[in-house]
Design an enzyme around this catalytic site. Structure first.
Site, PDB file in Angstrom:
ATOM      1  N   GLY A 182      70.082 -25.596 -19.452  1.00 30.70           N
ATOM      2  CA  GLY A 182      70.555 -26.591 -20.415  1.00 30.70           C
ATOM      3  C   GLY A 182      69.436 -27.474 -20.925  1.00 30.70           C
ATOM      4  O   GLY A 182      69.371 -27.798 -22.122  1.00 30.70           O
ATOM      5  N   SER A 183      68.527 -27.861 -20.028  1.00 31.30           N
ATOM      6  CA  SER A 183      67.407 -28.732 -20.400  1.00 31.30           C
ATOM      7  C   SER A 183      66.481 -28.048 -21.388  1.00 31.30           C
ATOM      8  O   SER A 183      66.033 -28.649 -22.370  1.00 31.30           O
ATOM      9  CB  SER A 183      66.619 -29.126 -19.146  1.00 31.30           C
ATOM     10  OG  SER A 183      67.474 -29.710 -18.186  1.00 31.30           O
ATOM     11  N   ILE A 197      66.666 -22.713  -8.808  1.00 30.92           N
ATOM     12  CA  ILE A 197      66.463 -22.081  -7.504  1.00 30.92           C
ATOM     13  C   ILE A 197      66.888 -20.618  -7.514  1.00 30.92           C
ATOM     14  O   ILE A 197      66.510 -19.855  -6.629  1.00 30.92           O
ATOM     15  CB  ILE A 197      67.199 -22.839  -6.379  1.00 30.92           C
ATOM     16  CG1 ILE A 197      68.709 -22.723  -6.516  1.00 30.92           C
ATOM     17  CG2 ILE A 197      66.752 -24.266  -6.309  1.00 30.92           C
ATOM     18  CD1 ILE A 197      69.451 -23.199  -5.292  1.00 30.92           C
ATOM     19  N   ASP A 198      67.663 -20.188  -8.523  1.00 32.70           N
ATOM     20  CA  ASP A 198      68.139 -18.799  -8.564  1.00 32.70           C
ATOM     21  C   ASP A 198      67.053 -17.786  -8.914  1.00 32.70           C
ATOM     22  O   ASP A 198      67.249 -16.589  -8.761  1.00 32.70           O
ATOM     23  CB  ASP A 198      69.278 -18.652  -9.581  1.00 32.70           C
ATOM     24  CG  ASP A 198      70.549 -19.339  -9.129  1.00 32.70           C
ATOM     25  OD1 ASP A 198      70.602 -19.738  -7.958  1.00 32.70           O
ATOM     26  OD2 ASP A 198      71.478 -19.470  -9.947  1.00 32.70           O
ATOM     27  N   ARG A 247      74.338 -17.244  -9.179  1.00 34.29           N
ATOM     28  CA  ARG A 247      75.500 -16.991 -10.038  1.00 34.29           C
ATOM     29  C   ARG A 247      75.381 -15.663 -10.779  1.00 34.29           C
ATOM     30  O   ARG A 247      76.312 -14.879 -10.822  1.00 34.29           O
ATOM     31  CB  ARG A 247      75.656 -18.145 -11.029  1.00 34.29           C
ATOM     32  CG  ARG A 247      76.907 -18.077 -11.874  1.00 34.29           C
ATOM     33  CD  ARG A 247      77.051 -19.329 -12.709  1.00 34.29           C
ATOM     34  NE  ARG A 247      75.803 -19.675 -13.360  1.00 34.29           N
ATOM     35  CZ  ARG A 247      75.605 -20.783 -14.064  1.00 34.29           C
ATOM     36  NH1 ARG A 247      76.558 -21.663 -14.178  1.00 34.29           N
ATOM     37  NH2 ARG A 247      74.447 -21.031 -14.636  1.00 34.29           N
TER      38      ARG A 247
END
Length: 354
Positions: free
Chosen positions: A120-121, A165-166, A210
Site C-alpha cells: 500500500g505504501s 516479512i512475506d 498470504r
C-alpha cells in the site's frame, strides 16, 4: 584539496535533497535501511531529511520534516521497529492531502523520496509520482509556488524499499523484515519441540504468508518439519489421508514428535483454504476388534480405546465377531455412550471368534 578516494565517483548529490520515510506496518530492519539511505545520501553530498510518521508527517509538514546529519542515525542499526515512526494517513489518499505533501516537499527542495514500506505504501508513492507535475501546476495556479519552482522541481524521483516479512516482491532477494520473521518462527519451533517430544505430540503451526509461502517453506526446511502447506503448491486430492499415513509411519519408526507448518494462504487443488484448524482436525477412522479367546478386561480395554480415540478427535468403529466379522463387513460406528458400563462386564461384548 581532498585526496580521499571516492568509491562512487560518478554519483553526485550536490544541490539535491532526499526525504526518507517509513510507512505501513513496522518491520525489523527498517532502521538499518533508514541509516543506509541517510549515510549514503550524505556521502554523495546531498541533503537528507527525515519525514516523521510516514505520509502523515509529509502532509502535516513543519517539524515532521527535518534535515539530519551523519550522527542522527548512530546506534539505530540494531533497534527494532522504526525510529522515525509510521502512521496510517487517510488524508494522503485524497488529492488535497497529496497537494499539501507536495507543497511541503517543494518548500525544502526535496524531489527525491525513499519510501520504506509495504504494498500500500509503495502504491501510494507511485501515485504521488504520477500526479507530481499536476500537483505543482495546481500549487502555482493558487499562488503557493512560482513558475520557476514548477520548472526547477519538475520531477519527483521515487525509490521504494520493500518492508514485507512475506518476501513477496519480485526482484528482491529478501525484503525487509523477512529474515527476522524467519528467526522468530524457528525460535518458536525450537521452544515447542521439547514438549512435543516429551509427550509424543503433533504440533501444527500457522505462519504468515498470504500469497507467498517463503516463510513456511524455509522454516520447515530449517526446522526439519514433517509437512508443510504453501499457497504456491496445492497438495493433490486426498492429502489428508496421505499425510496421516506418513505421520503414522514416522511414529512406527519411533519418532516421538511431528511438526506441521501451514502458510496462512495455503490452498488445496480446488482453491479452498487449508487452515491450521483444518489440519489439526484431520484425523483417523479407527476400528476396534477382539480376537482369540475372551478374557476378563477385554471390554475395559475396548472402552478405553474408544474414549481415548474420541478424545483425540478420531472417528471410532466397532468390529463384531473379530476378523470373521471384519471380513463380512460387520462394522459400525461406536460413540462415547455406547461403551458406558463396559468396564465391569466379563467376556467380550463385541464378540470374538478364532
Amino acid at each position: 584539496m581532498d585526496h580521499q578516494p571516492k568509491f562512487f565517483e560518478n554519483l553526485s548529490g550536490a544541490g539535491k535533497a532526499i526525504g526518507v520515510l517509513t510507512s505501513g506496518g513496522d518491520a525489523q530492519g527498517m532502521n538499518a535501511a533508514v541509516r543506509a539511505v541517510v549515510r549514503m545520501g550524505i556521502y554523495v553530498k546531498a541533503k537528507v531529511y527525515f519525514v516523521y510518521e510516514g505520509y502523515q508527517g509529509m502532509v502535516d509538514g513543519g517539524d515532521n520534516i527535518v534535515e539530519v546529519s551523519w550522527e542522527s542515525v548512530s546506534s539505530i542499526l540494531q533497534v527494532g521497529g522504526t525510529v522515525i515512526g509510521s502512521a496510517r494517513c487517510k488524508s494522503f489518499r485524497t488529492r488535497e492531502g497529496r497537494l499539501q505533501a507536495a507543497y511541503n516537499l517543494v518548500q525544502r527542495g526535496i524531489t527525491n523520496l525513499c519510501v520504506i514500506g509495504g504494498d500500500g505504501s509503495l502504491t501510494g508513492a507511485n501515485l504521488f509520482r504520477e500526479e507530481w507535475s499536476g500537483l505543482l501546476e495546481e500549487l502555482a495556479q493558487t499562488g503557493k509556488i512560482d513558475a520557476e519552482a514548477v520548472k526547477k522541481y519538475a520531477y519527483l524521483n521515487i525509490v521504494g524499499m520493500v518492508g514485507s516479512i512475506d518476501n513477496d516482491f519480485c526482484g528482491t532477494d529478501m525484503t525487509i523484515g523477512t529474515d527476522s520473521a524467519l528467526h522468530r518462527i524457528i525460535e518458536v519451533v525450537d521452544a515447542i519441540m521439547t514438549t512435543a517430544q516429551s509427550h509424543q505430540r503433533t504440533f501444527v503451526l500457522e505462519v504468515m504468508g498470504r500469497h507467498c509461502g517463503y516463510l513456511a517453506l524455509v522454516s520447515a526446511l530449517a526446522c526439519g518439519a514433517d509437512w508443510v502447506f504453501i499457497p504456491e503448491y496445492p497438495p493433490e486430492e486426498g492429502w489428508e489421508d496421505t499425510m496421516c499415513v506418513k505421520l503414522s509411519q514416522n511414529r512406527a519408526r519411533k519418532k516421538r514428535l511431528n511438526i506441521i507448518i501451514v502458510a496462512e494462504g495455503a490452498i488445496d487443488c480446488h482453491n479452498k483454504p487449508i487452515t491450521s484448524e483444518k489440519v489439526k482436525d484431520t484425523n483417523f477412522n479407527v476400528a476396534v476388534l477382539n480376537v482369540g479367546a475372551p478374557a476378563a478386561g477385554m471390554n475395559a480395554a475396548v472402552r478405553a480405546a474408544v474414549r481415548v480415540g474420541i478424545t483425540e478427535g478420531h472417528k471410532m468403529f466397532a468390529v463384531i465377531d473379530g476378523f470373521e466379522g471384519f471380513a463380512r463387513g460387520k462394522i459400525k460406528e461406536i460413540s462415547w455412550g455406547d461403551v458406558g458400563g463396559w468396564t465391569g462386564q466379563g467376556g467380550s461384548i463385541l464378540g470374538t471368534k478364532r
